[in-house]
Design a protein around this motif. Structure first.
Motif, PDB file in Angstrom:
ATOM      1  N   LEU A 900     -23.893  82.661  52.279  1.00 11.00           N
ATOM      2  CA  LEU A 900     -22.793  82.518  50.965  1.00 11.00           C
ATOM      3  C   LEU A 900     -21.401  83.202  50.973  1.00 11.00           C
ATOM      4  O   LEU A 900     -20.424  82.783  50.522  1.00 11.00           O
ATOM      5  N   GLN A 901     -21.366  84.498  51.832  1.00 11.97           N
ATOM      6  CA  GLN A 901     -20.595  84.789  52.685  1.00 11.97           C
ATOM      7  C   GLN A 901     -19.532  84.119  53.170  1.00 11.97           C
ATOM      8  O   GLN A 901     -17.861  83.812  53.109  1.00 11.97           O
ATOM      9  N   ALA A 912     -19.281  73.790  56.977  1.00 11.42           N
ATOM     10  CA  ALA A 912     -20.040  73.487  57.067  1.00 11.42           C
ATOM     11  C   ALA A 912     -20.841  74.036  57.962  1.00 11.42           C
ATOM     12  O   ALA A 912     -22.282  73.836  57.257  1.00 11.42           O
ATOM     13  N   SER A 913     -21.144  74.663  59.097  1.00 11.10           N
ATOM     14  CA  SER A 913     -21.899  75.467  59.077  1.00 11.10           C
ATOM     15  C   SER A 913     -23.134  76.564  58.496  1.00 11.10           C
ATOM     16  O   SER A 913     -24.217  76.522  58.573  1.00 11.10           O
ATOM     17  N   SER A 914     -22.158  76.923  58.023  1.00 11.81           N
ATOM     18  CA  SER A 914     -22.796  77.921  56.894  1.00 11.81           C
ATOM     19  C   SER A 914     -23.858  77.255  55.494  1.00 11.81           C
ATOM     20  O   SER A 914     -24.979  77.656  55.184  1.00 11.81           O
ATOM     21  N   LEU A 915     -22.727  76.149  55.202  1.00  7.93           N
ATOM     22  CA  LEU A 915     -23.687  75.146  53.893  1.00  7.93           C
ATOM     23  C   LEU A 915     -24.706  74.556  54.922  1.00  7.93           C
ATOM     24  O   LEU A 915     -26.129  74.251  53.881  1.00  7.93           O
ATOM     25  N   LEU A 940     -21.800  76.401  45.053  1.00  9.32           N
ATOM     26  CA  LEU A 940     -21.129  74.589  45.577  1.00  9.32           C
ATOM     27  C   LEU A 940     -20.891  73.957  44.679  1.00  9.32           C
ATOM     28  O   LEU A 940     -20.324  72.791  45.012  1.00  9.32           O
ATOM     29  N   THR A 941     -20.327  74.585  42.771  1.00  8.83           N
ATOM     30  CA  THR A 941     -19.635  73.450  42.294  1.00  8.83           C
ATOM     31  C   THR A 941     -18.260  73.629  42.636  1.00  8.83           C
ATOM     32  O   THR A 941     -17.605  72.748  43.043  1.00  8.83           O
ATOM     33  N   VAL A 957     -23.165  68.882  49.346  1.00  6.60           N
ATOM     34  CA  VAL A 957     -23.528  68.283  48.858  1.00  6.60           C
ATOM     35  C   VAL A 957     -24.608  68.237  49.236  1.00  6.60           C
ATOM     36  O   VAL A 957     -26.450  67.627  48.602  1.00  6.60           O
ATOM     37  N   HIS A 958     -25.879  68.106  50.538  1.00  2.75           N
ATOM     38  CA  HIS A 958     -26.477  68.347  51.530  1.00  2.75           C
ATOM     39  C   HIS A 958     -27.480  69.364  51.316  1.00  2.75           C
ATOM     40  O   HIS A 958     -28.197  69.406  50.927  1.00  2.75           O
ATOM     41  N   VAL A 959     -26.402  70.680  49.841  1.00  4.30           N
ATOM     42  CA  VAL A 959     -27.313  71.697  50.356  1.00  4.30           C
ATOM     43  C   VAL A 959     -27.819  71.073  49.153  1.00  4.30           C
ATOM     44  O   VAL A 959     -29.064  71.455  48.954  1.00  4.30           O
TER      45      VAL A 959
END
Length: 1031
Positions: A900-901, A912-915, A940-941, A957-959
């Motif tokens: 999240l950080q 993108a990698s974190s998500l 995410l929002t 959105v993939h998350v």
């Protein structure tokens, strides 16, 4: 005038006239007399008809100076003609008085519905009493074949043709009707129902030959009268809608008519002069512009989409038959282009009929009139493809888009849809443009075009319908083994059109030689891939197997004639050919691959293939036993051949392959090369295997060794053993090197192959100490280092005591190799780190999270490549997350905070990698995600609505998608507080996000959410029985 005509033609009821002593003919005659008397009475006494009487008298003085009172039928017809001429003159006067600048509601010559009905009735009387009785027998449809009333009128006027004044009456009636037809409002009423009768009358007046007994009486008449009738007939045929004209001419020529009274089909006795005349007129209609369409419409119009195919074939035969009045060259020069035009109709209902007729006509012409079909059909149709070979227009666009689209569509309709029996001429013509068509197909495979499917279907049709020798020659030409003939002209290439098609235009010269060479090589490679796809579609044909065997046979000839250096080069290409068999099942064992190969191809083709392989192996033995054993490709070839023979003979293990006596007779060709191998091959195992196979074939399966079921799997093991021995023989030690043996260069490839074959990472490395693995992991040789990292990974998996104690050193070693440039090395390091994190999660994950958040922490790390290393660590964390399983709620809390950080990292790749890692983790946390749902939803929002990088929005959105998939039925419980916010965010993406991939991800997430809510609102009904024990 309308009222007077109405009073005249409205007959008095026949019941008031008929009695027991009168017949129907007499009653009809009396009715006609009574109606004429009523008309004359009204004209004389009624002052409202004064103008009508005046016009009648004027017309009568011009057209009928004398009235015959004896023939009551003709007198009635005269009155009808007078009233219609008066009406025509009145309407003409009204049209002349109408001012052009005025705008009346309706033109002056417009008739009401009742007036049209009255005039139609009068026309029926005129034709029935003034034309049909005076037509010669066989000219037109007799009245008796039309209706019961017509049969009664025919009896009343059956002697009309024998009267001397009959021809003059026929001429007068015809002239009056043609005079009426000069007005457009009246011409519609005249031609709509009585065009055939008018045409019959004009044909008789202009072309009927005189009989001998009447020749003297006719000689006094003006010969210009016949010429005038002929001219009027030709003008009439030009003016009227051509399909209707052709229908009427066909009826006049002598088609079968329906006898109303008897209810049977009767053949009209058409005079020979009328048949010849109608044939000539039909030929003229056919050869004029759009004449072919008119003929087809005349015969097929009104039949609907499901017209009889026999009728379409009949029309096609009519079109391809040259009439006697025309020359063949002139006729086909006019008709063939019109046949091709029938393929271009846009209306679907009309196109089906016209396409059937056109394709059948083309087939008839190609079979029966090959020279004319080649000149006037095939060459114009294939002209756009021919211009691609030799462009006549050297401008920028050599061939337009519509030309290529039309050419391909015509070929598809004729060859694929319409032709059931291909002709040699059609296949030969298509052979000349097949390379261009194949190049066009290759281009459409790389782009979006509606020409892709037609091009593929045309080539499949050609290959399946051609002679096997011609098909093989075409395949060799398309594959580049033959000289490139009929290719797209140099300096031109295909490019996309504006309507989804393709056009040919000039190519800009490439200044860079390297780019030109790369473009050429990539183009050739792409053509081979497209050719492979076409061959894969011919599953029910022997052509792919024949082509493969033909290539192997030619390759064998090359190997026999080449010297040693060239032979080695050909061996490499041979390996590429042999790998075609492995392409469709790369992860299967040799045993299963051989089974599929023998089951897919016919036995004869499999035997031919094996003979080619064994001959290549025997050729090497002729030069010396040791020479063939040194080449790995030759040993691979021999291994495949022996395995296929064993698989083919193992009937119980291959249920789809039934070896019968004919198959054994075919396999007798293998006895000679197997005997050579059993005597000359240096390996004992191959000698024994060849001897056993020869014995099984010679005895037709009566002799079967005990271990024969495993023979098909042994050659591959033999090949691997020989290669290993060969590598061991070539190892050596230099004075300045280590005393350990050097690793072979292809060791990683052997490892990957073994893993793929077994389906899992189960390769057992040779036992070595941890120090040796460390030493090899620092070797500058890339394959040696990669294999060492894999060996250390296996030690970690086995929980080796020494490795567990040195886990810190192993971790540092993996982190150092993580920064290596070679993908084989750093992928092995990633795998090792993921296994290490799975074995010691708390210690290793903490270190990896710090490196992912802050960058590499090693002193030797390259700070310039910090971003790349962080992304690799992210891949490690993703693999570790997947391996957590049920421990994810316990071990995933630190990962969740770091991920999240990292969504606020300045670099979009890290975000993108974190998500992506967050999606994998959220999918496994389930109820442990509850306290963090608000924070996760807010993050995410915000990313979805404010992030500028499309990749990051996609990942966000993939998350959500993975979160919904992981929670499934638990979604409404875990995400109860934030589910509405996530739904609104997804809807916002669908409505407002410009990135199509993000929209697709959002739609998938909404589908998941829809499934979850449907299951929640409409739970599955379970039929259960509850037994309650009362106290």
């Amino acid at each position: 005038r309308g009222v007077a005509l109405s009073k005249f033609v409205n007959l008095i009821p026949t019941e008031s006239i008929c009695n027991a002593h009168t017949s129907q003919e007499e009653a009809l005659l009396s009715t006609l007399q009574a109606n004429r008397s009523r008309l004359l009475h009204h004209l004389d006494l009624d002052p409202g008809f004064l103008e009508v009487r005046k016009l009648r008298d004027e017309v009568k003085s011009e057209w009928f100076p004398s009235v015959e009172e004896n023939d009551h039928c003709w007198v009635f017809v005269q009155e009808c003609l007078l009233m219609m001429l008066a009406l025509t003159r009145h309407l003409s006067t009204e049209l002349q008085l109408a001012y052009p600048e005025s705008a009346p509601p309706l033109p002056p010559d417009v008739l009401s519905v009742s007036q049209q009905k009255t005039l139609t009735t009068a026309l029926q009387f005129v034709v029935s009493l003034g034309i049909c009785p005076y037509l010669a027998p066989g000219v037109g449809i007799p009245l008796g074949h039309r209706s019961a009333f017509g049969a009664m009128v025919e009896k009343l006027t059956h002697n009309g043709t024998k009267r001397p004044e009959g021809q003059q009456r026929l001429l007068t009636t015809t002239n009056v009707l043609l005079k009426m037809a000069e007005l457009s409002s009246l011409a519609t009423l005249v031609f709509a129902r009585h065009l055939g009768d008018l045409m019959a009358a004009l044909c008789q007046l202009g072309y009927q030959p005189h009989k001998e007994e009447r020749r003297t009486a006719e000689e006094g008449k003006d010969p210009e009268q016949r010429l005038m009738c002929r001219e009027v007939l030709r003008n009439l045929l030009k003016k009227v809608y051509q399909p209707i004209v052709i229908q009427e001419l066909l009826i006049l020529q002598g088609s079968k008519v329906w006898n109303f009274m008897s209810g049977k089909a009767a053949q009209g006795c058409t005079p020979s002069w009328l048949k010849r005349l109608c044939g000539q007129l039909l030929s003229e209609r056919l050869m004029q512009p759009h004449g072919v369409q008119a003929v087809v419409r005349a015969i097929l119009e009104g039949t609907g989409a499901e017209s009889d195919w026999r009728k379409c074939d009949g029309v096609a035969k009519i079109l391809v038959t040259c009439p006697q009045q025309s020359t063949s060259a002139g006729y086909y020069r006019q008709v063939c282009p019109q046949i091709l035009d029938m393929l271009h109709f846009k209306d679907k209902l009309t196109a089906l009929q016209f396409q059937r007729v056109a394709t059948t006509a083309v087939l008839f012409l190609v079979q029966d009139k090959s020279s004319f079909a080649q000149q006037y059909l095939l060459l114009p149709m294939l002209a756009p493809l021919q211009r691609c070979i030799t462009p006549s227009n050297l401008s920028k666009d050599a061939v337009e888009e519509w030309e290529l689209s039309q050419c391909v569509d015509d070929l598809y309709k004729i060859c694929v849809v319409g032709t059931n029996q291909p002709s040699a001429l059609l296949l030969t013509s298509l052979t000349n443009v097949l390379p261009v068509l194949f190049t066009l197909f290759c281009y459409t495979k790389q782009n979006v075009s509606h020409l892709r499917a037609p091009c593929q279907e045309i080539m499949l049709w050609y290959l399946s319908q051609s002679d096997p020798a011609a098909a093989l020659y075409a395949l060799r030409q398309l594959s580049g083994l033959k000289q490139h003939n009929h290719q797209v002209a140099a300096g031109f290439h295909f490019c996309p059109g504006s309507d989804g098609g393709v056009r040919l235009r000039s190519r800009e010269d490439c200044s860079d030689e390297d780019d030109a060479l790369y473009e050429k090589l990539s183009g050739e490679q792409w053509k081979l891939e497209c050719l492979n796809e076409i061959l894969s579609q011919l599953k029910d044909s022997d052509l792919p197997g024949d082509f493969f065997l033909d290539l192997l046979q030619e390759l064998t000839c090359w190997a026999a004639e080449a010297d040693a250096d060239e032979q080695q080069e050909l061996d490499v290409s041979a390996m590429t050919l042999l790998d075609l068999e492995r392409k469709y099942c790369p992860k299967l064992s040799d045993r299963v691959r051989g089974w599929l190969f023998c089951s897919y191809f016919p036995v004869l083709q499999v035997v031919d293939f094996i003979v080619s392989l064994l001959q290549r192996a025997c050729m090497g033995l002729d030069d010396g036993p040791s020479s063939s054993c040194e080449s790995p490709v030759e040993s691979q070839t021999l291994s495949m051949a022996m395995g296929l023979v064993a698989t083919l003979l193992s009937v119980p293990q291959v249920p789809l392959t039934i070896v019968n006596s004919e198959d054994y007779l075919c396999m007798s060709r293998l006895l000679s090369p197997l005997d050579t191998l059993s005597q000359l091959h240096p390996e004992v195992f191959i000698q024994e295997l060849a001897s056993n196979l020869k014995a099984v074939i010679a005895t037709h399966g009566a002799y079967m060794p005990e271990n024969f079921s495993a023979c098909s799997a042994q050659p591959s093991h033999y090949t691997d053993t020989r290669e290993t021995k060969k590598k061991q023989k070539t190892t050596f030690t230099t004075p300045g090197s280590s005393s350990r043996p050097e690793k072979p260069e292809n060791a990683p490839m052997q490892l990957a192959t073994s893993e793929a074959a077994k389906g899992k990472d189960s390769y057992d490395f040779p036992p070595k100490s941890l120090a040796e693995w460390f030493l090899e992991a620092c070797d500058p040789d890339v394959p040696t280092r990669a294999v060492a990292l894999r060996g250390l990974t296996q030690l970690v998996q086995k929980r080796d005591q020494e490795t567990v104690q040195a886990q810190e050193k192993v971790l540092v070693l993996f982190l150092e190799n993580l920064e290596h440039e070679d993908s084989f090395v750093y992928l092995s390091a990633i795998q090792g780190l993921s296994v290490l994190a799975d074995s010691f999660p708390q210690r290793i994950l903490e270190r990896l999270l710090l490196d992912f958040q802050r960058g590499p922490s090693l002193p030797t790390s390259n700070k310039e490549r910090s971003l790349e290393t962080r992304l690799k660590v992210g891949e490690v964390l993703m693999r570790a997350t997947r391996a957590m399983g049920e421990l994810a709620p316990h071990l995933g809390q630190p990962l969740l905070g770091i991920f999240l950080q990292s969504t606020k990292d300045p670099d979009p790749s890290v975000r993108a990698s974190s998500l992506s890692n967050l999606a994998e983790l959220c999918q496994r946390l389930e109820y442990a995600l509850g306290p963090l749902t608000q924070e996760l939803s807010t993050c995410l929002t915000a990313l979805i609505k404010t992030e500028k990088e499309a990749e990051v929005r996609r990942a966000a959105v993939h998350v959500i998608t993975q979160l919904l998939k992981g929670l499934s039925d638990k979604t409404t419980q875990v995400l109860a507080d934030v589910l509405l916010d996530l739904y609104r965010a997804l809807k916002w993406v669908v409505r407002s996000d410009p990135d199509s991939v993000a929209v697709l991800h959002a739609q998938l997430a909404l589908e998941e959410l829809d499934d979850v809510m449907r299951k929640f609102i409409f739970p599955e009904q379970k039929l259960e029985k509850k037994i309650v024990v009362l106290p």
